[in-house]
Scaffold this active site. Structure first.
Site, PDB file in Angstrom:
ATOM      1  N   ASP A   1       0.840  -1.193   0.000  1.00  0.00           N
ATOM      2  CA  ASP A   1       0.000   0.000   0.000  1.00  0.00           C
ATOM      3  C   ASP A   1       0.884   1.255   0.000  1.00  0.00           C
ATOM      4  O   ASP A   1       1.726   1.420   0.885  1.00  0.00           O
ATOM      5  CB  ASP A   1      -0.894  -0.015   1.238  1.00  0.00           C
ATOM      6  CG  ASP A   1      -2.044   0.975   1.162  1.00  0.00           C
ATOM      7  OD1 ASP A   1      -1.866   2.054   0.562  1.00  0.00           O
ATOM      8  OD2 ASP A   1      -3.123   0.668   1.697  1.00  0.00           O
TER       9      ASP A   1
ATOM     10  N   LYS B   1      -4.482  -9.928 -11.701  1.00  0.00           N
ATOM     11  CA  LYS B   1      -5.530  -8.975 -12.084  1.00  0.00           C
ATOM     12  C   LYS B   1      -5.182  -7.548 -11.679  1.00  0.00           C
ATOM     13  O   LYS B   1      -5.427  -6.618 -12.439  1.00  0.00           O
ATOM     14  CB  LYS B   1      -6.865  -9.395 -11.459  1.00  0.00           C
ATOM     15  CG  LYS B   1      -7.467 -10.643 -12.055  1.00  0.00           C
ATOM     16  CD  LYS B   1      -8.846 -10.920 -11.496  1.00  0.00           C
ATOM     17  CE  LYS B   1      -8.784 -11.300 -10.032  1.00  0.00           C
ATOM     18  NZ  LYS B   1     -10.122 -11.659  -9.488  1.00  0.00           N
TER      19      LYS B   1
END
Length: 274
Positions: free
Chosen positions: A165, A253
């Site tokens: 993150d 993805k």
């Protein structure tokens, strides 16, 4: 080929040490070096998620064999895996798409994935069970706790941190996992010749990571450089054949979305000085 963790990314909770689910309360534990800050700012977001019935059944069957909660006790990896092999940890393994593929491509390695988010771990547990992957073990909790309390000095052959993150807002930069103290801790846990492999699609975080890695005295840059001596993605040819871990990752993805959005993938590879 480049790849990423579906869950250990900008939209899931990443890691300050790692994972992504609900973090246990920080009780102010300190390491033998007294390095624990109290309270310590974590780099993952707490997030709830329920398991599907099939995931729960697989979890009940397989988690006791391949998974553990993060604890304070030193980890005996050889006993857990039932063999003595080079040990690699992946911080923020998410749903494990890259984890499973890399483990199957490197059966000679013992791989521990660290993650907080249980539904992500459950997906990986299902794949481990379905495909009978024998060289993966999982830890649920904060990766910094793992590095501080469970991993011995100079015991790791590799550490992977894929798409942590970035905490893009300036006021949140303190939550980023890859701060000087954490990178120094990783370097301490790597054996001489071991490798730290990082990937991010966030340009600002990439600049930060490059600066932090370059400042760590125990690490040396293994990335390829161009004619202008500028770093390029991927390990240099001189190191590719001798590196103790592989660097090929499946495109998952999340990374596919980053490519479609035009985000550059920045990859960093450092080795511990021998």
């Amino acid at each position: 080929m480049v790849g990423v963790n579906d869950a250990a990314n900008n939209t899931a909770e990443s890691v300050p040490g790692s994972p992504s689910t609900t973090s246990a309360p920080d009780n102010g534990r300190r390491t033998e070096t007294g390095s624990r800050l109290y309270p310590r700012v974590t780099s993952f977001r707490s997030r709830r998620g329920a398991l599907t019935p099939n995931q729960q059944k697989s979890w009940d069957r397989t988690w006791p064999l391949v998974g553990r909660e993060v604890a304070d006790e030193p980890l005996d990896a050889a006993a857990w895996f039932g063999r003595d092999a080079p040990l690699v940890i992946e911080i923020g393994c998410g749903t494990g798409t890259a984890t499973a593929a890399m483990a199957q491509a490197e059966p000679q390695l013992n791989l521990i994935g660290i993650e907080v988010y249980q539904p992500g771990l459950a997906q990986l547990v299902q794949q481990i069970e379905r495909e009978q992957i024998s060289n993966i073990r999982l830890l649920r909790g904060d990766a910094v706790d793992v590095l501080e309390n469970m991993i011995a000095e100079e015991s790791l052959t590799g550490v992977r941190v894929f798409f942590p993150d970035p905490w893009p807002k300036a006021r949140h930069h303190k939550r980023r996992l890859l701060q000087p103290a954490t990178v120094a801790l990783i370097a301490n846990r790597l054996r001489p010749g071991g490798v730290l492999h990082i990937a991010t699609d966030h340009a600002g975080y990439a600049d930060h990571i490059a600066e932090v890695g370059a400042a760590e005295p125990l690490l040396t840059d293994l990335n390829e450089v161009n004619e202008a001596n500028e770093p390029m993605r991927g390990v240099s040819a001189e190191h590719h054949g001798t590196a103790p871990i592989g660097f090929e990752r499946p495109v998952t993805k999340f990374e596919s979305k980053a490519h479609l959005a035009g985000s550059a993938i920045n990859e960093f590879i450092w080795g511990k000085i021998e």
